[in-house]
Design an enzyme around this catalytic site. Structure first.
Site, PDB file in Angstrom:
ATOM      1  CG  ASP A   8     -44.079  54.688 -42.564  1.00 25.99           C
ATOM      2  OD1 ASP A   8     -43.082  53.947 -42.500  1.00 25.99           O
ATOM      3  OD2 ASP A   8     -44.017  55.893 -42.883  1.00 25.99           O
ATOM      4  CG  ASP A  10     -38.714  57.283 -40.033  1.00 25.01           C
ATOM      5  OD1 ASP A  10     -38.295  57.881 -39.027  1.00 25.01           O
ATOM      6  OD2 ASP A  10     -38.276  56.182 -40.402  1.00 25.01           O
TER       7      ASP A  10
END
Length: 221
Positions: A8, A10
């Site tokens: 991922d 953020d």
């Protein structure tokens, strides 16, 4: 056994959540939405489109469309990343280790492509990733599994052979729905939260990740 790794973005590659919170707070307050900065934590992990729709349902505004609101938030976050973005502890070292082991790597984010590109270029890590997957590439964002299935497909690896790093329950649900192993990286304030039991493991930092225990014999040099 792990044959590919998916990150991922953020909260995993970059500590951008404070940037998102500040951008959302500023934009929605300007629109008259009576939220506090802490209220922005309710939408962590959502797409920007879903965040705009969420707050519009809570407190409808006039004069600015949802699409314009989404664009305003993205513009503020992009500016903040370009000015102050730094890789989180352990990111570069782990990427180098994965590269040495010839493991294909992907990024899979609910963020827009412009933010993915800005982040990868600002941190100087773009070339580590064989696949770059963002929200515009899928029909449904996380918690739907679409973006993780896309990443696995682009890497040429079965979902069951992928290991994912996620910081939000939204992303963890997406990766588990895709049939992947997931390591959670919760914020310190969420460390004890029950929701992270869904993950296959939990770390405070990528610095403490031990890659070798996840590798199959045919991957180890």
């Amino acid at each position: 056994m792990v044959k590919a790794v998916i990150f991922d973005m953020d909260g995993v590659l970059i500590d951008s959540e404070p940037m998102w919170q500040q951008a959302e707070y500023q934009v929605f307050r300007q629109l008259g939405v009576p939220l506090q900065l802490a209220d922005t934590k309710q939408t962590v992990g959502m797409t920007t489109k879903d965040v705009a729709e969420f707050w519009y349902r809570q407190s409808p505004w006039q004069g600015q469309s949802l699409a314009e609101t989404e664009a305003a938030i993205i513009a503020k976050v992009r500016q903040a990343i370009a000015r102050n973005g730094q890789a989180k502890d352990g990111v570069v070292a782990l990427l180098q280790q994965l590269q040495q082991q010839r493991l294909p790597i992907a990024v899979a984010t609910n963020s827009a492509q412009v933010l993915m590109d800005t982040t990868l270029d600002t941190l100087g890590i773009r070339d580590y990733f064989a696949a770059h997957c963002c929200i515009e590439m899928v029909e449904q964002g996380k918690p739907a599994p679409d973006i993780y299935l896309l990443a696995a497909s682009q890497l040429g690896v079965a979902p069951a052979d992928c290991l994912v790093f996620e910081d939000s329950i939204t992303g963890i649900r997406a990766a588990k729905a895709a049939g992947m192993q997931v390591i959670a990286l919760p914020s310190e304030e969420d460390w004890q939260h029950e929701k992270f039991k869904l993950a296959d493991g939990k770390l405070r930092s990528l610095l403490s990740f031990e890659l070798m225990q996840y590798l199959s014999d045919d991957v180890i040099n």
